[in-house]
Design a protein around this motif. Structure first.
Motif, mmCIF file in Angstrom:
data_model
loop_
_atom_site.group_PDB
_atom_site.id
_atom_site.type_symbol
_atom_site.label_atom_id
_atom_site.label_comp_id
_atom_site.label_asym_id
_atom_site.label_seq_id
_atom_site.Cartn_x
_atom_site.Cartn_y
_atom_site.Cartn_z
ATOM 1 N N VAL A 153 0.841 -1.199 0.000
ATOM 2 C CA VAL A 153 0.000 0.000 0.000
ATOM 3 C C VAL A 153 0.873 1.246 0.000
ATOM 4 N N PHE A 155 0.811 5.356 0.474
ATOM 5 C CA PHE A 155 -0.025 6.382 1.104
ATOM 6 C C PHE A 155 0.124 7.735 0.403
ATOM 7 N N ALA A 178 -0.343 1.945 8.729
ATOM 8 C CA ALA A 178 0.776 1.153 8.221
ATOM 9 C C ALA A 178 1.167 0.041 9.199
ATOM 10 N N SER A 188 3.809 -1.735 3.166
ATOM 11 C CA SER A 188 3.381 -0.363 2.870
ATOM 12 C C SER A 188 4.579 0.550 2.694
ATOM 13 N N ARG A 190 5.216 4.833 2.975
ATOM 14 C CA ARG A 190 4.710 6.190 3.215
ATOM 15 C C ARG A 190 5.904 7.151 3.199
#
Length: 417
Positions: A153, A155, A178, A188, A190
């Motif tokens: 993922v 962000f 996260a 993840s 970010r």
């Protein structure tokens, strides 16, 4: 003592450019607080403003501070947020941060003594820098050591100059999400928003492409092209402005799934008027009627035939440039979202006064025939997806909390399905 501790000395210094900022700060602190060589410390000040704080005045202030704190024994650690550095320092009577702010030319802009600020420690295994359109995105990569679901993922922040955790007050919603995903086998990434790390790169010609869209796309492409993440599904999660711009990000990123957290489906300028009116209704002292009238005037001008690319930013909402607003005026997220052919998850808090159920229902209506679009409304959650009660207000953001677990469970389920 409070006055002394919060005293801001508006000072500038001439520094040796062969030194990095951390070293410059250490040298300045040593001269001022250990060697007590005020003349040497003062010699670092920029000549054009050094007269505002003469050496004898600096000496007097330093003596008062050390009378309260005792002598400086040790610098325990050094952290930074962009151009501001925090030297966590042990004095004889207490521990505080010596906060130094630097200009782009490595000249000292500010000197504070402030309570210690705690920083998350990023070890080398989780820190990842990605190049994006001439700058470097500094971020945190979390990969499950086992039970890896082959999902990653990315962000995308809301409006404003956010760090990688999307820190607002004492809350860190991106960090909460996260870490929950990591515990459930989901990787993840970010990153610090470019306007946080490189504010000078955002100019009058910049739009949301430079602010948000391009970096999200470049981060997605990095992982799609990385041998280490071969076979992964790339999911892009946007919050607020990040969700608002998700249809445009999706055009270029071609990810496996998209998550929309509190994204506005209406034009941004319309939301601004609604937000100002709401804030005025709950606290007229903080948001007076004059402020409401001013934003209405600016939005009316933006929406009029008089607006053009030469319109001054002083006449436009948020003080943003004409180029910035022209891009958004040409952008229709409800039309663009219909072009996305992969699964989407829309989440909305019922206590969100910034982006409301009106927007949530507009997304829902636009995608009523899309079987791959999932919609979840959480009545007790704020714009940060933290549980609260009572009338929603900015005070919600001042209260420390964690992102809601039922939402996190729904999010994980969507990612893994």
């Amino acid at each position: 003592m409070k006055k002394l501790l919060t005293l801001l000395l508006i000072i500038y210094s001439v520094l040796f450019f062969s030194q990095d900022r951390k070293e410059i700060g250490n040298t300045f602190i040593k001269a001022l607080l250990i060697d007590k060589n005020t003349e040497k410390a003062h010699s670092y000040f920029d000549p054009s403003v050094a007269g505002q704080i003469p050496a004898d005045q600096l000496k007097s202030i330093t003596e008062q501070l050390q009378g309260q704190l005792g002598g400086l024994k040790n610098i325990l650690e050094v952290n930074n947020e962009g151009n501001t550095y925090y030297y966590y320092s042990e004095f004889e009577k207490t521990k505080l941060d010596v906060q130094l702010t630097f200009s782009e030319n490595n000249k000292l802009l500010g000197f504070f003594l402030v309570p210690h600020k705690t920083f998350e420690k990023h070890d080398e295994k989780t820190t990842l820098t990605i190049k994006s359109d001439g700058i470097e995105l500094n971020g945190t990569l979390l990969v499950p050591p086992s039970d890896n679901k082959k999902r990653l993922v990315i962000f995308v922040h809301g409006s404003g100059a956010h760090d990688r955790d999307e820190t607002i007050g004492e809350n860190k919603p991106f960090k909460d999400i996260a870490e929950y995903l990591l515990a459930n086998g989901i990787a993840s990434y970010r990153y610090d928003k470019r306007t946080y790390t490189y504010p000078e790169a955002f100019t009058e010609k910049s739009t949301v492409e430079e602010e948000t869209i391009n970096d999200a796309v470049n981060a997605a492409n990095y992982f799609k092209n990385s041998a280490d993440f071969k076979g992964y599904q790339i999911i892009i999660l946007g919050h607020s402005q990040g969700a608002y711009l998700m249809p445009e990000i999706a055009k270029k990123a071609q990810a496996s799934k998209y998550v929309f957290m509190a994204g506005n489906a209406r034009p941004l300028q319309d939301l601004l008027v609604e937000q100002y009116e709401y804030l005025h209704s709950i606290d007229p002292a903080k948001v007076p009627s004059e402020a409401v009238q001013e934003i209405k005037k600016q939005v009316a001008f933006l929406n009029s035939s008089q607006f053009n690319l030469n319109s001054p930013s002083s006449e436009l909402p948020l003080g943003q440039s004409a180029a910035y607003w022209q891009y958004l005026k040409n952008y229709n997220q409800l039309n663009e979202v219909k072009k996305i052919k992969v699964p989407m998850f829309f989440a909305q808090g019922g206590r969100d006064y910034q982006v409301t159920e009106k927007d949530f229902n507009l997304w829902k209506t636009a995608l009523k025939n899309n079987k791959a679009a999932v919609f979840r409304l959480y009545p007790s959650l704020s714009h940060l997806f933290i549980t609260g009660s009572g009338k929603p207000s900015p005070k919600d953001y001042e209260t420390k909390g964690k992102v809601d677990e039922p939402f996190l469970k729904d999010l994980s389920q969507f990612i893994l399905q």
